[in-house]
Design an enzyme around this catalytic site. Structure first.
Site, PDB file in Angstrom:
ATOM      1  N   GLU A 220       4.393  -8.418   6.599  1.00 44.69           N
ATOM      2  CA  GLU A 220       4.748  -7.047   6.212  1.00 44.69           C
ATOM      3  C   GLU A 220       3.556  -6.513   5.421  1.00 44.69           C
ATOM      4  O   GLU A 220       3.263  -7.001   4.333  1.00 44.69           O
ATOM      5  CB  GLU A 220       6.006  -7.040   5.342  1.00 44.69           C
ATOM      6  CG  GLU A 220       7.210  -7.693   5.985  1.00 44.69           C
ATOM      7  CD  GLU A 220       7.727  -6.956   7.193  1.00 44.69           C
ATOM      8  OE1 GLU A 220       7.392  -5.774   7.357  1.00 44.69           O
ATOM      9  OE2 GLU A 220       8.437  -7.561   8.004  1.00 44.69           O
ATOM     10  N   CYS A 254       5.610  -0.339  -0.610  1.00 43.77           N
ATOM     11  CA  CYS A 254       4.996  -0.303   0.722  1.00 43.77           C
ATOM     12  C   CYS A 254       5.567   0.797   1.591  1.00 43.77           C
ATOM     13  O   CYS A 254       4.869   1.348   2.431  1.00 43.77           O
ATOM     14  CB  CYS A 254       5.172  -1.656   1.403  1.00 43.77           C
ATOM     15  SG  CYS A 254       6.876  -2.203   1.447  1.00 43.77           S
TER      16      CYS A 254
HETATM   17  P1  NAP Z   1      -2.837  -8.686  -1.414  1.00 42.98           P
HETATM   18  O1  NAP Z   1      -4.111  -8.585  -2.127  1.00 42.98           O
HETATM   19  O2  NAP Z   1      -2.854  -8.876   0.041  1.00 42.98           O
HETATM   20  O3  NAP Z   1      -2.044  -9.886  -2.161  1.00 42.98           O
HETATM   21  C1  NAP Z   1      -0.781 -10.293  -1.750  1.00 42.98           C
HETATM   22  C2  NAP Z   1      -0.626 -11.791  -1.906  1.00 42.98           C
HETATM   23  O4  NAP Z   1      -1.594 -12.455  -1.105  1.00 42.98           O
HETATM   24  C3  NAP Z   1      -0.818 -12.286  -3.329  1.00 42.98           C
HETATM   25  O5  NAP Z   1       0.055 -13.363  -3.578  1.00 42.98           O
HETATM   26  C4  NAP Z   1      -2.264 -12.785  -3.296  1.00 42.98           C
HETATM   27  O6  NAP Z   1      -2.493 -13.793  -4.265  1.00 42.98           O
HETATM   28  C5  NAP Z   1      -2.343 -13.365  -1.915  1.00 42.98           C
HETATM   29  N1  NAP Z   1      -3.701 -13.454  -1.367  1.00 42.98           N
HETATM   30  C6  NAP Z   1      -4.811 -12.762  -1.694  1.00 42.98           C
HETATM   31  N2  NAP Z   1      -5.870 -13.165  -0.946  1.00 42.98           N
HETATM   32  C7  NAP Z   1      -5.416 -14.145  -0.116  1.00 42.98           C
HETATM   33  C8  NAP Z   1      -5.998 -14.954   0.889  1.00 42.98           C
HETATM   34  N3  NAP Z   1      -7.290 -14.844   1.227  1.00 42.98           N
HETATM   35  N4  NAP Z   1      -5.214 -15.849   1.526  1.00 42.98           N
HETATM   36  C9  NAP Z   1      -3.911 -15.980   1.221  1.00 42.98           C
HETATM   37  N5  NAP Z   1      -3.294 -15.241   0.273  1.00 42.98           N
HETATM   38  C10 NAP Z   1      -4.036 -14.323  -0.378  1.00 42.98           C
HETATM   39  O7  NAP Z   1      -1.898  -7.432  -1.638  1.00 42.98           O
HETATM   40  P2  NAP Z   1      -1.757  -6.542  -2.941  1.00 42.98           P
HETATM   41  O8  NAP Z   1      -2.863  -5.581  -2.930  1.00 42.98           O
HETATM   42  O9  NAP Z   1      -1.543  -7.364  -4.125  1.00 42.98           O
HETATM   43  O10 NAP Z   1      -0.363  -5.814  -2.594  1.00 42.98           O
HETATM   44  C11 NAP Z   1      -0.284  -4.540  -2.165  1.00 42.98           C
HETATM   45  C12 NAP Z   1      -0.278  -4.456  -0.654  1.00 42.98           C
HETATM   46  O11 NAP Z   1       0.895  -5.079  -0.138  1.00 42.98           O
HETATM   47  C13 NAP Z   1      -0.226  -3.031  -0.174  1.00 42.98           C
HETATM   48  O12 NAP Z   1      -1.070  -2.869   0.923  1.00 42.98           O
HETATM   49  C14 NAP Z   1       1.223  -2.857   0.249  1.00 42.98           C
HETATM   50  O13 NAP Z   1       1.432  -1.838   1.186  1.00 42.98           O
HETATM   51  C15 NAP Z   1       1.551  -4.214   0.772  1.00 42.98           C
HETATM   52  N6  NAP Z   1       3.001  -4.463   0.753  1.00 42.98           N
HETATM   53  C16 NAP Z   1       3.670  -4.422   1.928  1.00 42.98           C
HETATM   54  C17 NAP Z   1       5.046  -4.610   1.946  1.00 42.98           C
HETATM   55  C18 NAP Z   1       5.821  -4.534   3.237  1.00 42.98           C
HETATM   56  O14 NAP Z   1       6.987  -4.909   3.257  1.00 42.98           O
HETATM   57  N7  NAP Z   1       5.227  -4.054   4.317  1.00 42.98           N
HETATM   58  C19 NAP Z   1       5.735  -4.843   0.755  1.00 42.98           C
HETATM   59  C20 NAP Z   1       5.005  -4.863  -0.423  1.00 42.98           C
HETATM   60  C21 NAP Z   1       3.624  -4.683  -0.414  1.00 42.98           C
HETATM   61  P3  NAP Z   1      -3.193 -13.515  -5.679  1.00 42.98           P
HETATM   62  O15 NAP Z   1      -3.024 -12.078  -5.982  1.00 42.98           O
HETATM   63  O16 NAP Z   1      -2.448 -14.377  -6.610  1.00 42.98           O
HETATM   64  O17 NAP Z   1      -4.618 -13.915  -5.512  1.00 42.98           O
END
Ligand code: NAP
Length: 479
Positions: A220, A254
């Site tokens: 997602e 999101c």
């Molecule tokens: P993100 O940077 O992708 O981080 C999300 C998770 O992934 C965190 O636990 C992060 O860990 C981990 N992560 C980061 N780099 C990684 C890698 N290389 N390999 C594996 N895991 C990794 O997302 P964000 O910026 O925090 O969150 C916002 C985004 O999420 C937005 O784009 C939003 O639209 C999306 N979102 C989508 C939904 C949906 O249902 N479609 C719901 C909520 C949010 P750490 O932060 O601990 O390093």
């Protein structure tokens, strides 16, 4: 109940040990009847409901969101848990299918748990996203190893304590902590299926890693969600709905709206009422119920919002409301912001801001609104406001969920229906039957009796071919 959170960063080897114990415990868990697994989920939902204020305090402490947004998340988690407990047994039961030969072939379909599911979640909904992705995996008989975002380890630790108090065996669900960039690879290496919620950028990295291992992956991801106000909309309701749809959890949702397309016939009326409502919003960083909007999660997110607004205004966008950080109210508070005269040269036009910023676009026709709504790499959620044409227009919008006369909650809380993204917004779905069945392998078992498929040994190939030809003919007539 206060959770002790051991959020020490683990090494990849320590993560492997966690997976090993999860794998051992999964065997016993898979042998536990589904009715017992769902009874634990029901008890968990009841316990969580009883601990409302502690849960709200933790969500607010970790994210800075206002209490009403925390309550939205809490309510969602409790309702979804009850839904899973009620519906999973029927989804997971064995099913009979018509066999190769009528009567003599008995065919059933079983749902076998994947094994150990790795789940990686973001910070914006630290209760509902981890819990709602873990529960369907657990009721399907999997163990879960979950990595929450490093900024929000406490809320899910609290929820996990309640799950264990409800009867979940300790090792069947475990948390691992550490930066995703360091632990992502080992999680993929050890998992039998990966569920990810977060950015499209990281989703692509994980999809490649899972593809190399040929394991299932569901994601997602991001969005740039459009809201359409048609000429026949109830403008007042649309303006009120658009405020909630754009600024819930300070826009760090999101499925929240970042683009609003308004038919020219109702433009003046809508803009006036929407902007008045946005300017009247109360902001605050406290834990009372008064604030309409709270803080951003961190300084990076605050800076992204400020940069997107400065870029747009610098290139000629008009600021109709907001546009400033409010350190006087809290270090991470940014005003709900409304822009217009936005064009494709501006970052905010196509990139997800993930903050309290929404752009208004005037359109001449419904067709133009649909064309612009679909002019994006994303396809997560959309909203259409109309008295009579909502259903017709919704079918033309490329988004996994479309809400008519609502922003996002109508589809999100329809737990029996699938939720997820088209295009770069995701792979697979949460909620609905797929939300549970994706955590299983389908296994078909067919028992052949009396006549083997290749025919009875006393008949030669030719005679058997004639029998089959007649049988096919009779079956076609009977159907
Ligand atoms: P993100 O940077 O992708 O981080 C999300 C998770 O992934 C965190 O636990 C992060 O860990 C981990 N992560 C980061 N780099 C990684 C890698 N290389 N390999 C594996 N895991 C990794 O997302 P964000 O910026 O925090 O969150 C916002 C985004 O999420 C937005 O784009 C939003 O639209 C999306 N979102 C989508 C939904 C949906 O249902 N479609 C719901 C909520 C949010 P750490 O932060 O601990 O390093």
């Amino acid at each position: 109940m206060t959770a002790f959170v051991d959020d020490a960063v683990l090494t990849p080897d320590a993560v492997r040990d966690v997976f090993a114990s999860a794998r051992t415990s999964q065997r016993g868990w898979a042998a536990t009847p589904v009715s017992e697994r769902t009874a634990i989920v029901s008890r968990f939902a009841t316990l969580l409901h009883q601990h409302r204020d502690e849960a709200l305090d933790l969500i607010q402490e970790e994210t800075g969101k206002n209490r009403a947004s925390a309550m939205e998340e809490f309510t969602d988690t409790v309702l979804h848990a009850h839904h899973i407990a009620r519906t999973a047994p029927s989804l997971l039961r064995e099913r009979r299918h018509a066999g190769a030969f009528p009567v003599v072939t008995k065919t059933i379909e079983r749902r076998v748990p994947k094994g150990v599911v790795g789940i990686i979640t973001p910070w914006n909904y630290p209760l509902t996203l981890p819990v709602s992705d873990a529960l369907p995996a657990l009721v399907a008989g999997n163990a879960v190893v979950l990595k929450p975002d490093s900024q929000t380890p406490k809320t899910i630790a609290f929820a996990l304590e309640l799950m264990r108090a409800a009867g979940l065996p300790h090792d069947v669900m475990q948390l691992v902590h550490g930066p995703g960039a360091q632990l992502g690879e080992v999680i993929v290496e050890q998992s039998d299926f990966v569920m990810f919620t977060g950015s499209t950028r990281v989703g692509r990295i994980l999809a490649e890693q899972c593809a190399r291992r040929l394991i299932g992956f569901s994601a997602e991801l991001g969005g740039k969600n459009p809201l359409l106000v048609l000429a026949d909309a109830d403008v007042s309701k649309a303006a009120r709905g658009a405020v909630n749809a754009s600024f819930s959890n300070s826009g760090q949702l999101c499925v929240s709206m970042e683009r609003i397309y308004v038919h020219t016939a109702v433009w003046d009326e809508f803009v006036t009422e929407f902007v008045d409502r946005v300017k009247a919003m109360s902001l605050g960083a406290g834990t009372d119920w008064d604030a309409d909007m709270g803080s951003m999660i961190n300084e990076d997110q605050l800076n992204t919002v400020a940069e997107h607004v400065a870029d747009a205004v610098g290139k000629g966008a008009t600021l109709l409301a907001g546009g400033r950080a409010r350190p006087d109210l809290g270090p991470l508070v940014y005003e709900p912001t409304v822009l217009t005269d936005v064009d494709p040269s501006m970052t905010v036009y196509a990139e997800e801001t993930f903050g309290p910023v929404v752009s208004l676009y005037r359109v001449e026709t419904d067709a133009e609104a649909v064309r612009l709504a679909n002019d994006t790499e994303y396809g997560l959620n959309a909203s259409v406001w109309s008295k009579n044409r909502g259903a017709e227009i919704a079918r033309q919008v490329q988004a996994g969920t479309v809400n008519i006369n609502e922003g996002y909650a109508a589809t999100w809380a329809s737990y029996g229906a699938p939720m997820g993204g088209m295009k770069a917004s995701g792979l697979g779905r949460r909620h609905g039957s797929e939300g549970v069945l994706k955590y299983t392998e389908a296994q078909a078992i067919a028992t052949q009796s009396v006549v083997p498929i290749a025919g009875p040994p006393q008949l030669g190939h030719h005679q058997w071919a004639n029998v089959l030809t007649t049988a096919i003919h009779v079956l076609r007539i009977l159907r």
